[in-house]
Design a protein around this motif. Structure first.
Motif, PDB file in Angstrom:
ATOM      1  N   ALA A 270       0.819  -1.221   0.000  1.00  0.00           N
ATOM      2  CA  ALA A 270       0.000   0.000   0.000  1.00  0.00           C
ATOM      3  C   ALA A 270       0.850   1.267   0.000  1.00  0.00           C
ATOM      4  CB  ALA A 270      -0.926   0.009   1.211  1.00  0.00           C
ATOM      5  N   HIS A 271       2.167   1.119  -0.117  1.00  0.00           N
ATOM      6  CA  HIS A 271       3.093   2.261  -0.123  1.00  0.00           C
ATOM      7  C   HIS A 271       2.946   3.083   1.166  1.00  0.00           C
ATOM      8  CE1 HIS A 271       3.953   1.345  -4.328  1.00  0.00           C
ATOM      9  NE2 HIS A 271       2.660   1.265  -4.528  1.00  0.00           N
ATOM     10  N   GLN A 272       2.819   2.368   2.247  1.00  0.00           N
ATOM     11  CA  GLN A 272       2.606   2.981   3.556  1.00  0.00           C
ATOM     12  C   GLN A 272       3.759   2.661   4.506  1.00  0.00           C
ATOM     13  OE1 GLN A 272      -0.054   4.951   4.175  1.00  0.00           O
ATOM     14  NE2 GLN A 272       0.435   5.329   6.328  1.00  0.00           N
TER      15      GLN A 272
ATOM     16  N   GLN B   5      -6.602   1.041   1.474  1.00  0.00           N
ATOM     17  CA  GLN B   5      -6.133   0.426   2.717  1.00  0.00           C
ATOM     18  C   GLN B   5      -5.972   1.407   3.878  1.00  0.00           C
ATOM     19  OE1 GLN B   5      -5.315  -3.078   3.082  1.00  0.00           O
ATOM     20  NE2 GLN B   5      -6.538  -3.090   1.200  1.00  0.00           N
ATOM     21  N   TYR B   6      -5.482   2.608   3.597  1.00  0.00           N
ATOM     22  CA  TYR B   6      -5.189   3.558   4.669  1.00  0.00           C
ATOM     23  C   TYR B   6      -5.787   4.939   4.374  1.00  0.00           C
ATOM     24  CZ  TYR B   6      -1.758   0.027   6.085  1.00  0.00           C
ATOM     25  OH  TYR B   6      -1.142  -1.146   6.475  1.00  0.00           O
ATOM     26  N   PRO B   7      -7.101   5.012   4.197  1.00  0.00           N
ATOM     27  CA  PRO B   7      -7.701   6.319   3.882  1.00  0.00           C
ATOM     28  C   PRO B   7      -7.507   7.336   5.005  1.00  0.00           C
ATOM     29  CG  PRO B   7      -9.404   4.711   4.441  1.00  0.00           C
ATOM     30  CD  PRO B   7      -8.122   3.950   4.311  1.00  0.00           C
TER      31      PRO B   7
ATOM     32  N   ASN C 235      -4.935   7.961   6.508  1.00  0.00           N
ATOM     33  CA  ASN C 235      -3.636   8.606   6.324  1.00  0.00           C
ATOM     34  C   ASN C 235      -3.550   9.337   4.987  1.00  0.00           C
ATOM     35  OD1 ASN C 235      -2.578   7.787   8.777  1.00  0.00           O
ATOM     36  ND2 ASN C 235      -1.823   5.859   7.976  1.00  0.00           N
ATOM     37  N   ASP C 236      -4.709   9.623   4.407  1.00  0.00           N
ATOM     38  CA  ASP C 236      -4.776  10.313   3.123  1.00  0.00           C
ATOM     39  C   ASP C 236      -4.026   9.532   2.037  1.00  0.00           C
ATOM     40  OD1 ASP C 236      -5.796  12.388   1.576  1.00  0.00           O
ATOM     41  OD2 ASP C 236      -3.951  13.558   1.721  1.00  0.00           O
ATOM     42  N   ASN C 237      -4.107   8.211   2.124  1.00  0.00           N
ATOM     43  CA  ASN C 237      -3.460   7.306   1.170  1.00  0.00           C
ATOM     44  C   ASN C 237      -4.556   6.643   0.341  1.00  0.00           C
ATOM     45  OD1 ASN C 237      -2.198   5.184  -0.168  1.00  0.00           O
ATOM     46  ND2 ASN C 237      -0.969   4.547   1.582  1.00  0.00           N
ATOM     47  N   ARG C 238      -4.561   6.915  -0.960  1.00  0.00           N
ATOM     48  CA  ARG C 238      -5.629   6.413  -1.820  1.00  0.00           C
ATOM     49  C   ARG C 238      -5.390   4.981  -2.289  1.00  0.00           C
ATOM     50  NH1 ARG C 238      -2.411   9.320  -5.645  1.00  0.00           N
ATOM     51  NH2 ARG C 238      -1.940   8.092  -7.526  1.00  0.00           N
ATOM     52  N   ARG C 239      -4.200   4.460  -2.088  1.00  0.00           N
ATOM     53  CA  ARG C 239      -3.786   3.211  -2.726  1.00  0.00           C
ATOM     54  C   ARG C 239      -4.481   1.972  -2.182  1.00  0.00           C
ATOM     55  NH1 ARG C 239       0.017   3.329  -7.187  1.00  0.00           N
ATOM     56  NH2 ARG C 239       0.673   5.506  -7.221  1.00  0.00           N
ATOM     57  N   GLY C 240      -4.658   0.999  -3.094  1.00  0.00           N
ATOM     58  CA  GLY C 240      -5.025  -0.347  -2.684  1.00  0.00           C
ATOM     59  C   GLY C 240      -3.739  -1.094  -2.387  1.00  0.00           C
ATOM     60  N   LEU C 241      -3.741  -2.390  -2.601  1.00  0.00           N
ATOM     61  CA  LEU C 241      -2.537  -3.197  -2.421  1.00  0.00           C
ATOM     62  C   LEU C 241      -1.903  -3.398  -3.794  1.00  0.00           C
ATOM     63  CD1 LEU C 241      -3.952  -5.768   0.148  1.00  0.00           C
ATOM     64  CD2 LEU C 241      -2.346  -3.899   0.604  1.00  0.00           C
ATOM     65  N   GLY C 242      -0.899  -2.591  -4.088  1.00  0.00           N
ATOM     66  CA  GLY C 242      -0.260  -2.633  -5.394  1.00  0.00           C
ATOM     67  C   GLY C 242      -1.022  -1.838  -6.440  1.00  0.00           C
ATOM     68  N   PHE C 243      -2.337  -1.913  -6.420  1.00  0.00           N
ATOM     69  CA  PHE C 243      -3.165  -1.188  -7.385  1.00  0.00           C
ATOM     70  C   PHE C 243      -3.264   0.290  -7.022  1.00  0.00           C
ATOM     71  CE2 PHE C 243      -4.967  -5.508  -7.898  1.00  0.00           C
ATOM     72  CZ  PHE C 243      -4.857  -5.639  -9.276  1.00  0.00           C
ATOM     73  N   ASP C 244      -3.305   1.110  -8.059  1.00  0.00           N
ATOM     74  CA  ASP C 244      -3.619   2.518  -7.860  1.00  0.00           C
ATOM     75  C   ASP C 244      -5.139   2.655  -7.799  1.00  0.00           C
ATOM     76  OD1 ASP C 244      -3.235   5.184  -7.499  1.00  0.00           O
ATOM     77  OD2 ASP C 244      -2.288   5.557  -9.434  1.00  0.00           O
ATOM     78  N   LYS C 245      -5.596   3.710  -7.138  1.00  0.00           N
ATOM     79  CA  LYS C 245      -7.018   3.970  -6.950  1.00  0.00           C
ATOM     80  C   LYS C 245      -7.311   5.428  -7.259  1.00  0.00           C
ATOM     81  CE  LYS C 245      -9.728   1.751  -4.896  1.00  0.00           C
ATOM     82  NZ  LYS C 245     -10.881   0.966  -5.424  1.00  0.00           N
ATOM     83  N   PRO C 246      -8.584   5.777  -7.423  1.00  0.00           N
ATOM     84  CA  PRO C 246      -8.910   7.196  -7.619  1.00  0.00           C
ATOM     85  C   PRO C 246      -8.526   8.006  -6.388  1.00  0.00           C
ATOM     86  CG  PRO C 246     -10.786   5.777  -8.161  1.00  0.00           C
ATOM     87  CD  PRO C 246      -9.790   4.919  -7.469  1.00  0.00           C
ATOM     88  N   TYR C 247      -8.331   9.298  -6.605  1.00  0.00           N
ATOM     89  CA  TYR C 247      -8.127  10.191  -5.470  1.00  0.00           C
ATOM     90  C   TYR C 247      -9.280  10.024  -4.485  1.00  0.00           C
ATOM     91  CZ  TYR C 247      -4.525  13.033  -7.838  1.00  0.00           C
ATOM     92  OH  TYR C 247      -3.399  13.492  -8.460  1.00  0.00           O
TER      93      TYR C 247
END
Length: 432
Positions: free
Chosen positions: A143-145, A337-339, A341-353
């Protein structure tokens, strides 16, 4: 079982079959006769090519299991000699992350060989000795967290200050020791991969846990896949995904697979590393130093075969009546995964803002009209894939925007891909 129960069961079964109609057949081509779509897409593409956003591109859109738009534009290069054609092969760059590394990881999750909340050091032993890394979980990393460094330029380790190669790392002839072919006539010392691993192991980790994109572990996943399965990573994804999907044009190192050179889209006129016109060899330098087979980049594809894999994602793991990934795993990987923390990412996948629908088109990602459940990834070479399960939509855009150099930014300045997506959401009446 009474009559009413039998009737309800039958209704439920028929309803499920109707809902899952795209599961029962491979992608089909049913072009939409829509002059408005054609005119609007043509206009955007012509403007982009004239602005030198890219010399050529391919756009494929599928809805409800049908390819409704599949068109090529422009030429392989700006010399306007060879037109882009259906079936041309593109370097996917970071789209490799979600089309090679991630399907392998998700399958290993399903098989119980990986656990999202297990420490990554369980699977990559050197991190057990690194205080700043030993407790990082696979979930945080995907999740790049996790606070990992975004990138390491390993090319700096093989080049001298004058731009020539260090002979201890690169030779022009293949030998037992110099066995990793990184480009036509360039052979890397096979021990260099250990140096790459050491630098990743020793890289810094931020103490602050916030969204910070990092591709470093995607350089490690191929070895992890082989460690867990006993099967080389390239063979693993080929046998478990590409071949059964009927996606024969998803491959690493097309040059080595004797793919027709005339059908491969070139990337960059590389003046630093390969000092040549890069075509059929991976553009990304780090993937190149791994022999062209990596988790961060290296995969090549045609639009139609890439769409098969993306359709499997839209179908929540099923394609042509075969299940590749469990629905539960795919839903977990495509969930933010971590909304908090203002993190839009899924696991590996990019997500909408986050709060994407409230933004105007230039301020959204990838487009204000995509559903919150949608997901995908972009690639540095000018590639982009997006899947929207809510609307049963697959969007595949392939270009070589790095030709002749990576400094070209018109694809972003002109909002080419968001505008193209807008055409289909609007004309297919998918807007909210």
């Amino acid at each position: 079982m009474n009559t009413f129960t039998t009737f309800m069961l039958l209704c439920f079964t028929l309803g499920a079959l109707a809902q899952n109609r795209t599961f029962t057949a491979p992608l089909d081509t049913q072009p939409v006769t829509n002059a408005a779509i054609d005119a609007r897409v043509d206009s955007i593409m012509i403007q982009a090519i004239e602005a030198k956003a890219f010399p050529g591109a391919t756009l494929l859109v599928a809805q409800s299991g049908n390819i409704i738009f599949n068109k090529t534009y422009g030429f392989h290069t700006y010399d306007s000699v060879q037109k882009v054609a259906p079936g041309d092969l593109y370097d996917l760059a970071s789209v490799t992350k979600v089309t090679a590394a991630l399907p392998a990881i998700m399958k290993l999750i399903d098989e119980g060989k990986l656990d999202l909340d297990e420490k990554f050091s369980t699977y990559w032993k050197p991190w057990k000795r690194r205080k700043d890394k030993r407790d990082l979980t696979l979930r945080e990393i995907l999740a790049h967290q996790a606070g990992l460094e975004p990138y390491i330029v390993f090319l700096n380790d093989v080049l001298k200050e004058d731009g020539s190669f260090k002979r201890r790392f690169v030779r022009s002839e293949k030998s037992r020791r110099f066995s990793v072919e990184t480009y036509n006539g360039l052979f890397l010392n096979k021990r260099f991969v250990r140096k790459m691993y050491r630098k990743i192991n020793r890289s810094e980790v931020s103490e602050e846990k916030k969204y910070k994109y990092s591709g470093l572990t995607f350089l490690l996943y191929p070895q992890i896949v082989e460690n867990l399965t006993g099967i080389p990573y390239e063979q693993y994804v080929q046998e478990n995904f590409y071949t059964p999907l009927g996606a024969k044009n998803l491959m690493f190192n097309p040059e080595k697979h004797h793919f027709p050179e005339s059908r491969i889209i070139p990337t960059e006129e590389d003046s630093v590393y390969r000092k040549a016109y890069v075509k059929g060899w991976v553009h990304d330098e780090n993937a190149s130093l791994l022999g062209g087979v990596s988790g961060n980049a290296g995969l090549f594809a045609t639009a139609e075969d890439l769409a098969k894999l993306m359709q499997m994602y839209v179908n929540m793991g099923v394609y042509n009546n075969k299940r590749y990934i469990s629905e539960a795993t795919l839903k977990e990987f495509t969930r933010v995964q971590y909304p908090e923390n203002d993190n839009r990412r899924g696991l590996g996948f990019d997500k909408p803002y986050l709060n994407n629908a409230e933004n105007a088109l230039p301020d959204s990602y990838p487009n204000p009209e995509v559903s919150a459940s949608s997901f995908g990834h972009s690639g540095f070479t000018g590639t982009f894939v997006w899947a929207d399960p809510e609307h049963e939509l697959v969007f595949v855009f392939l270009s070589n925007r790095v030709y002749p150099t990576r400094t070209h930014t018109a694809i972003y300045d002109l909002n080419v891909r968001p505008r193209l997506m807008h055409v289909f959401y609007q004309e297919l009446q998918l807007t909210k």
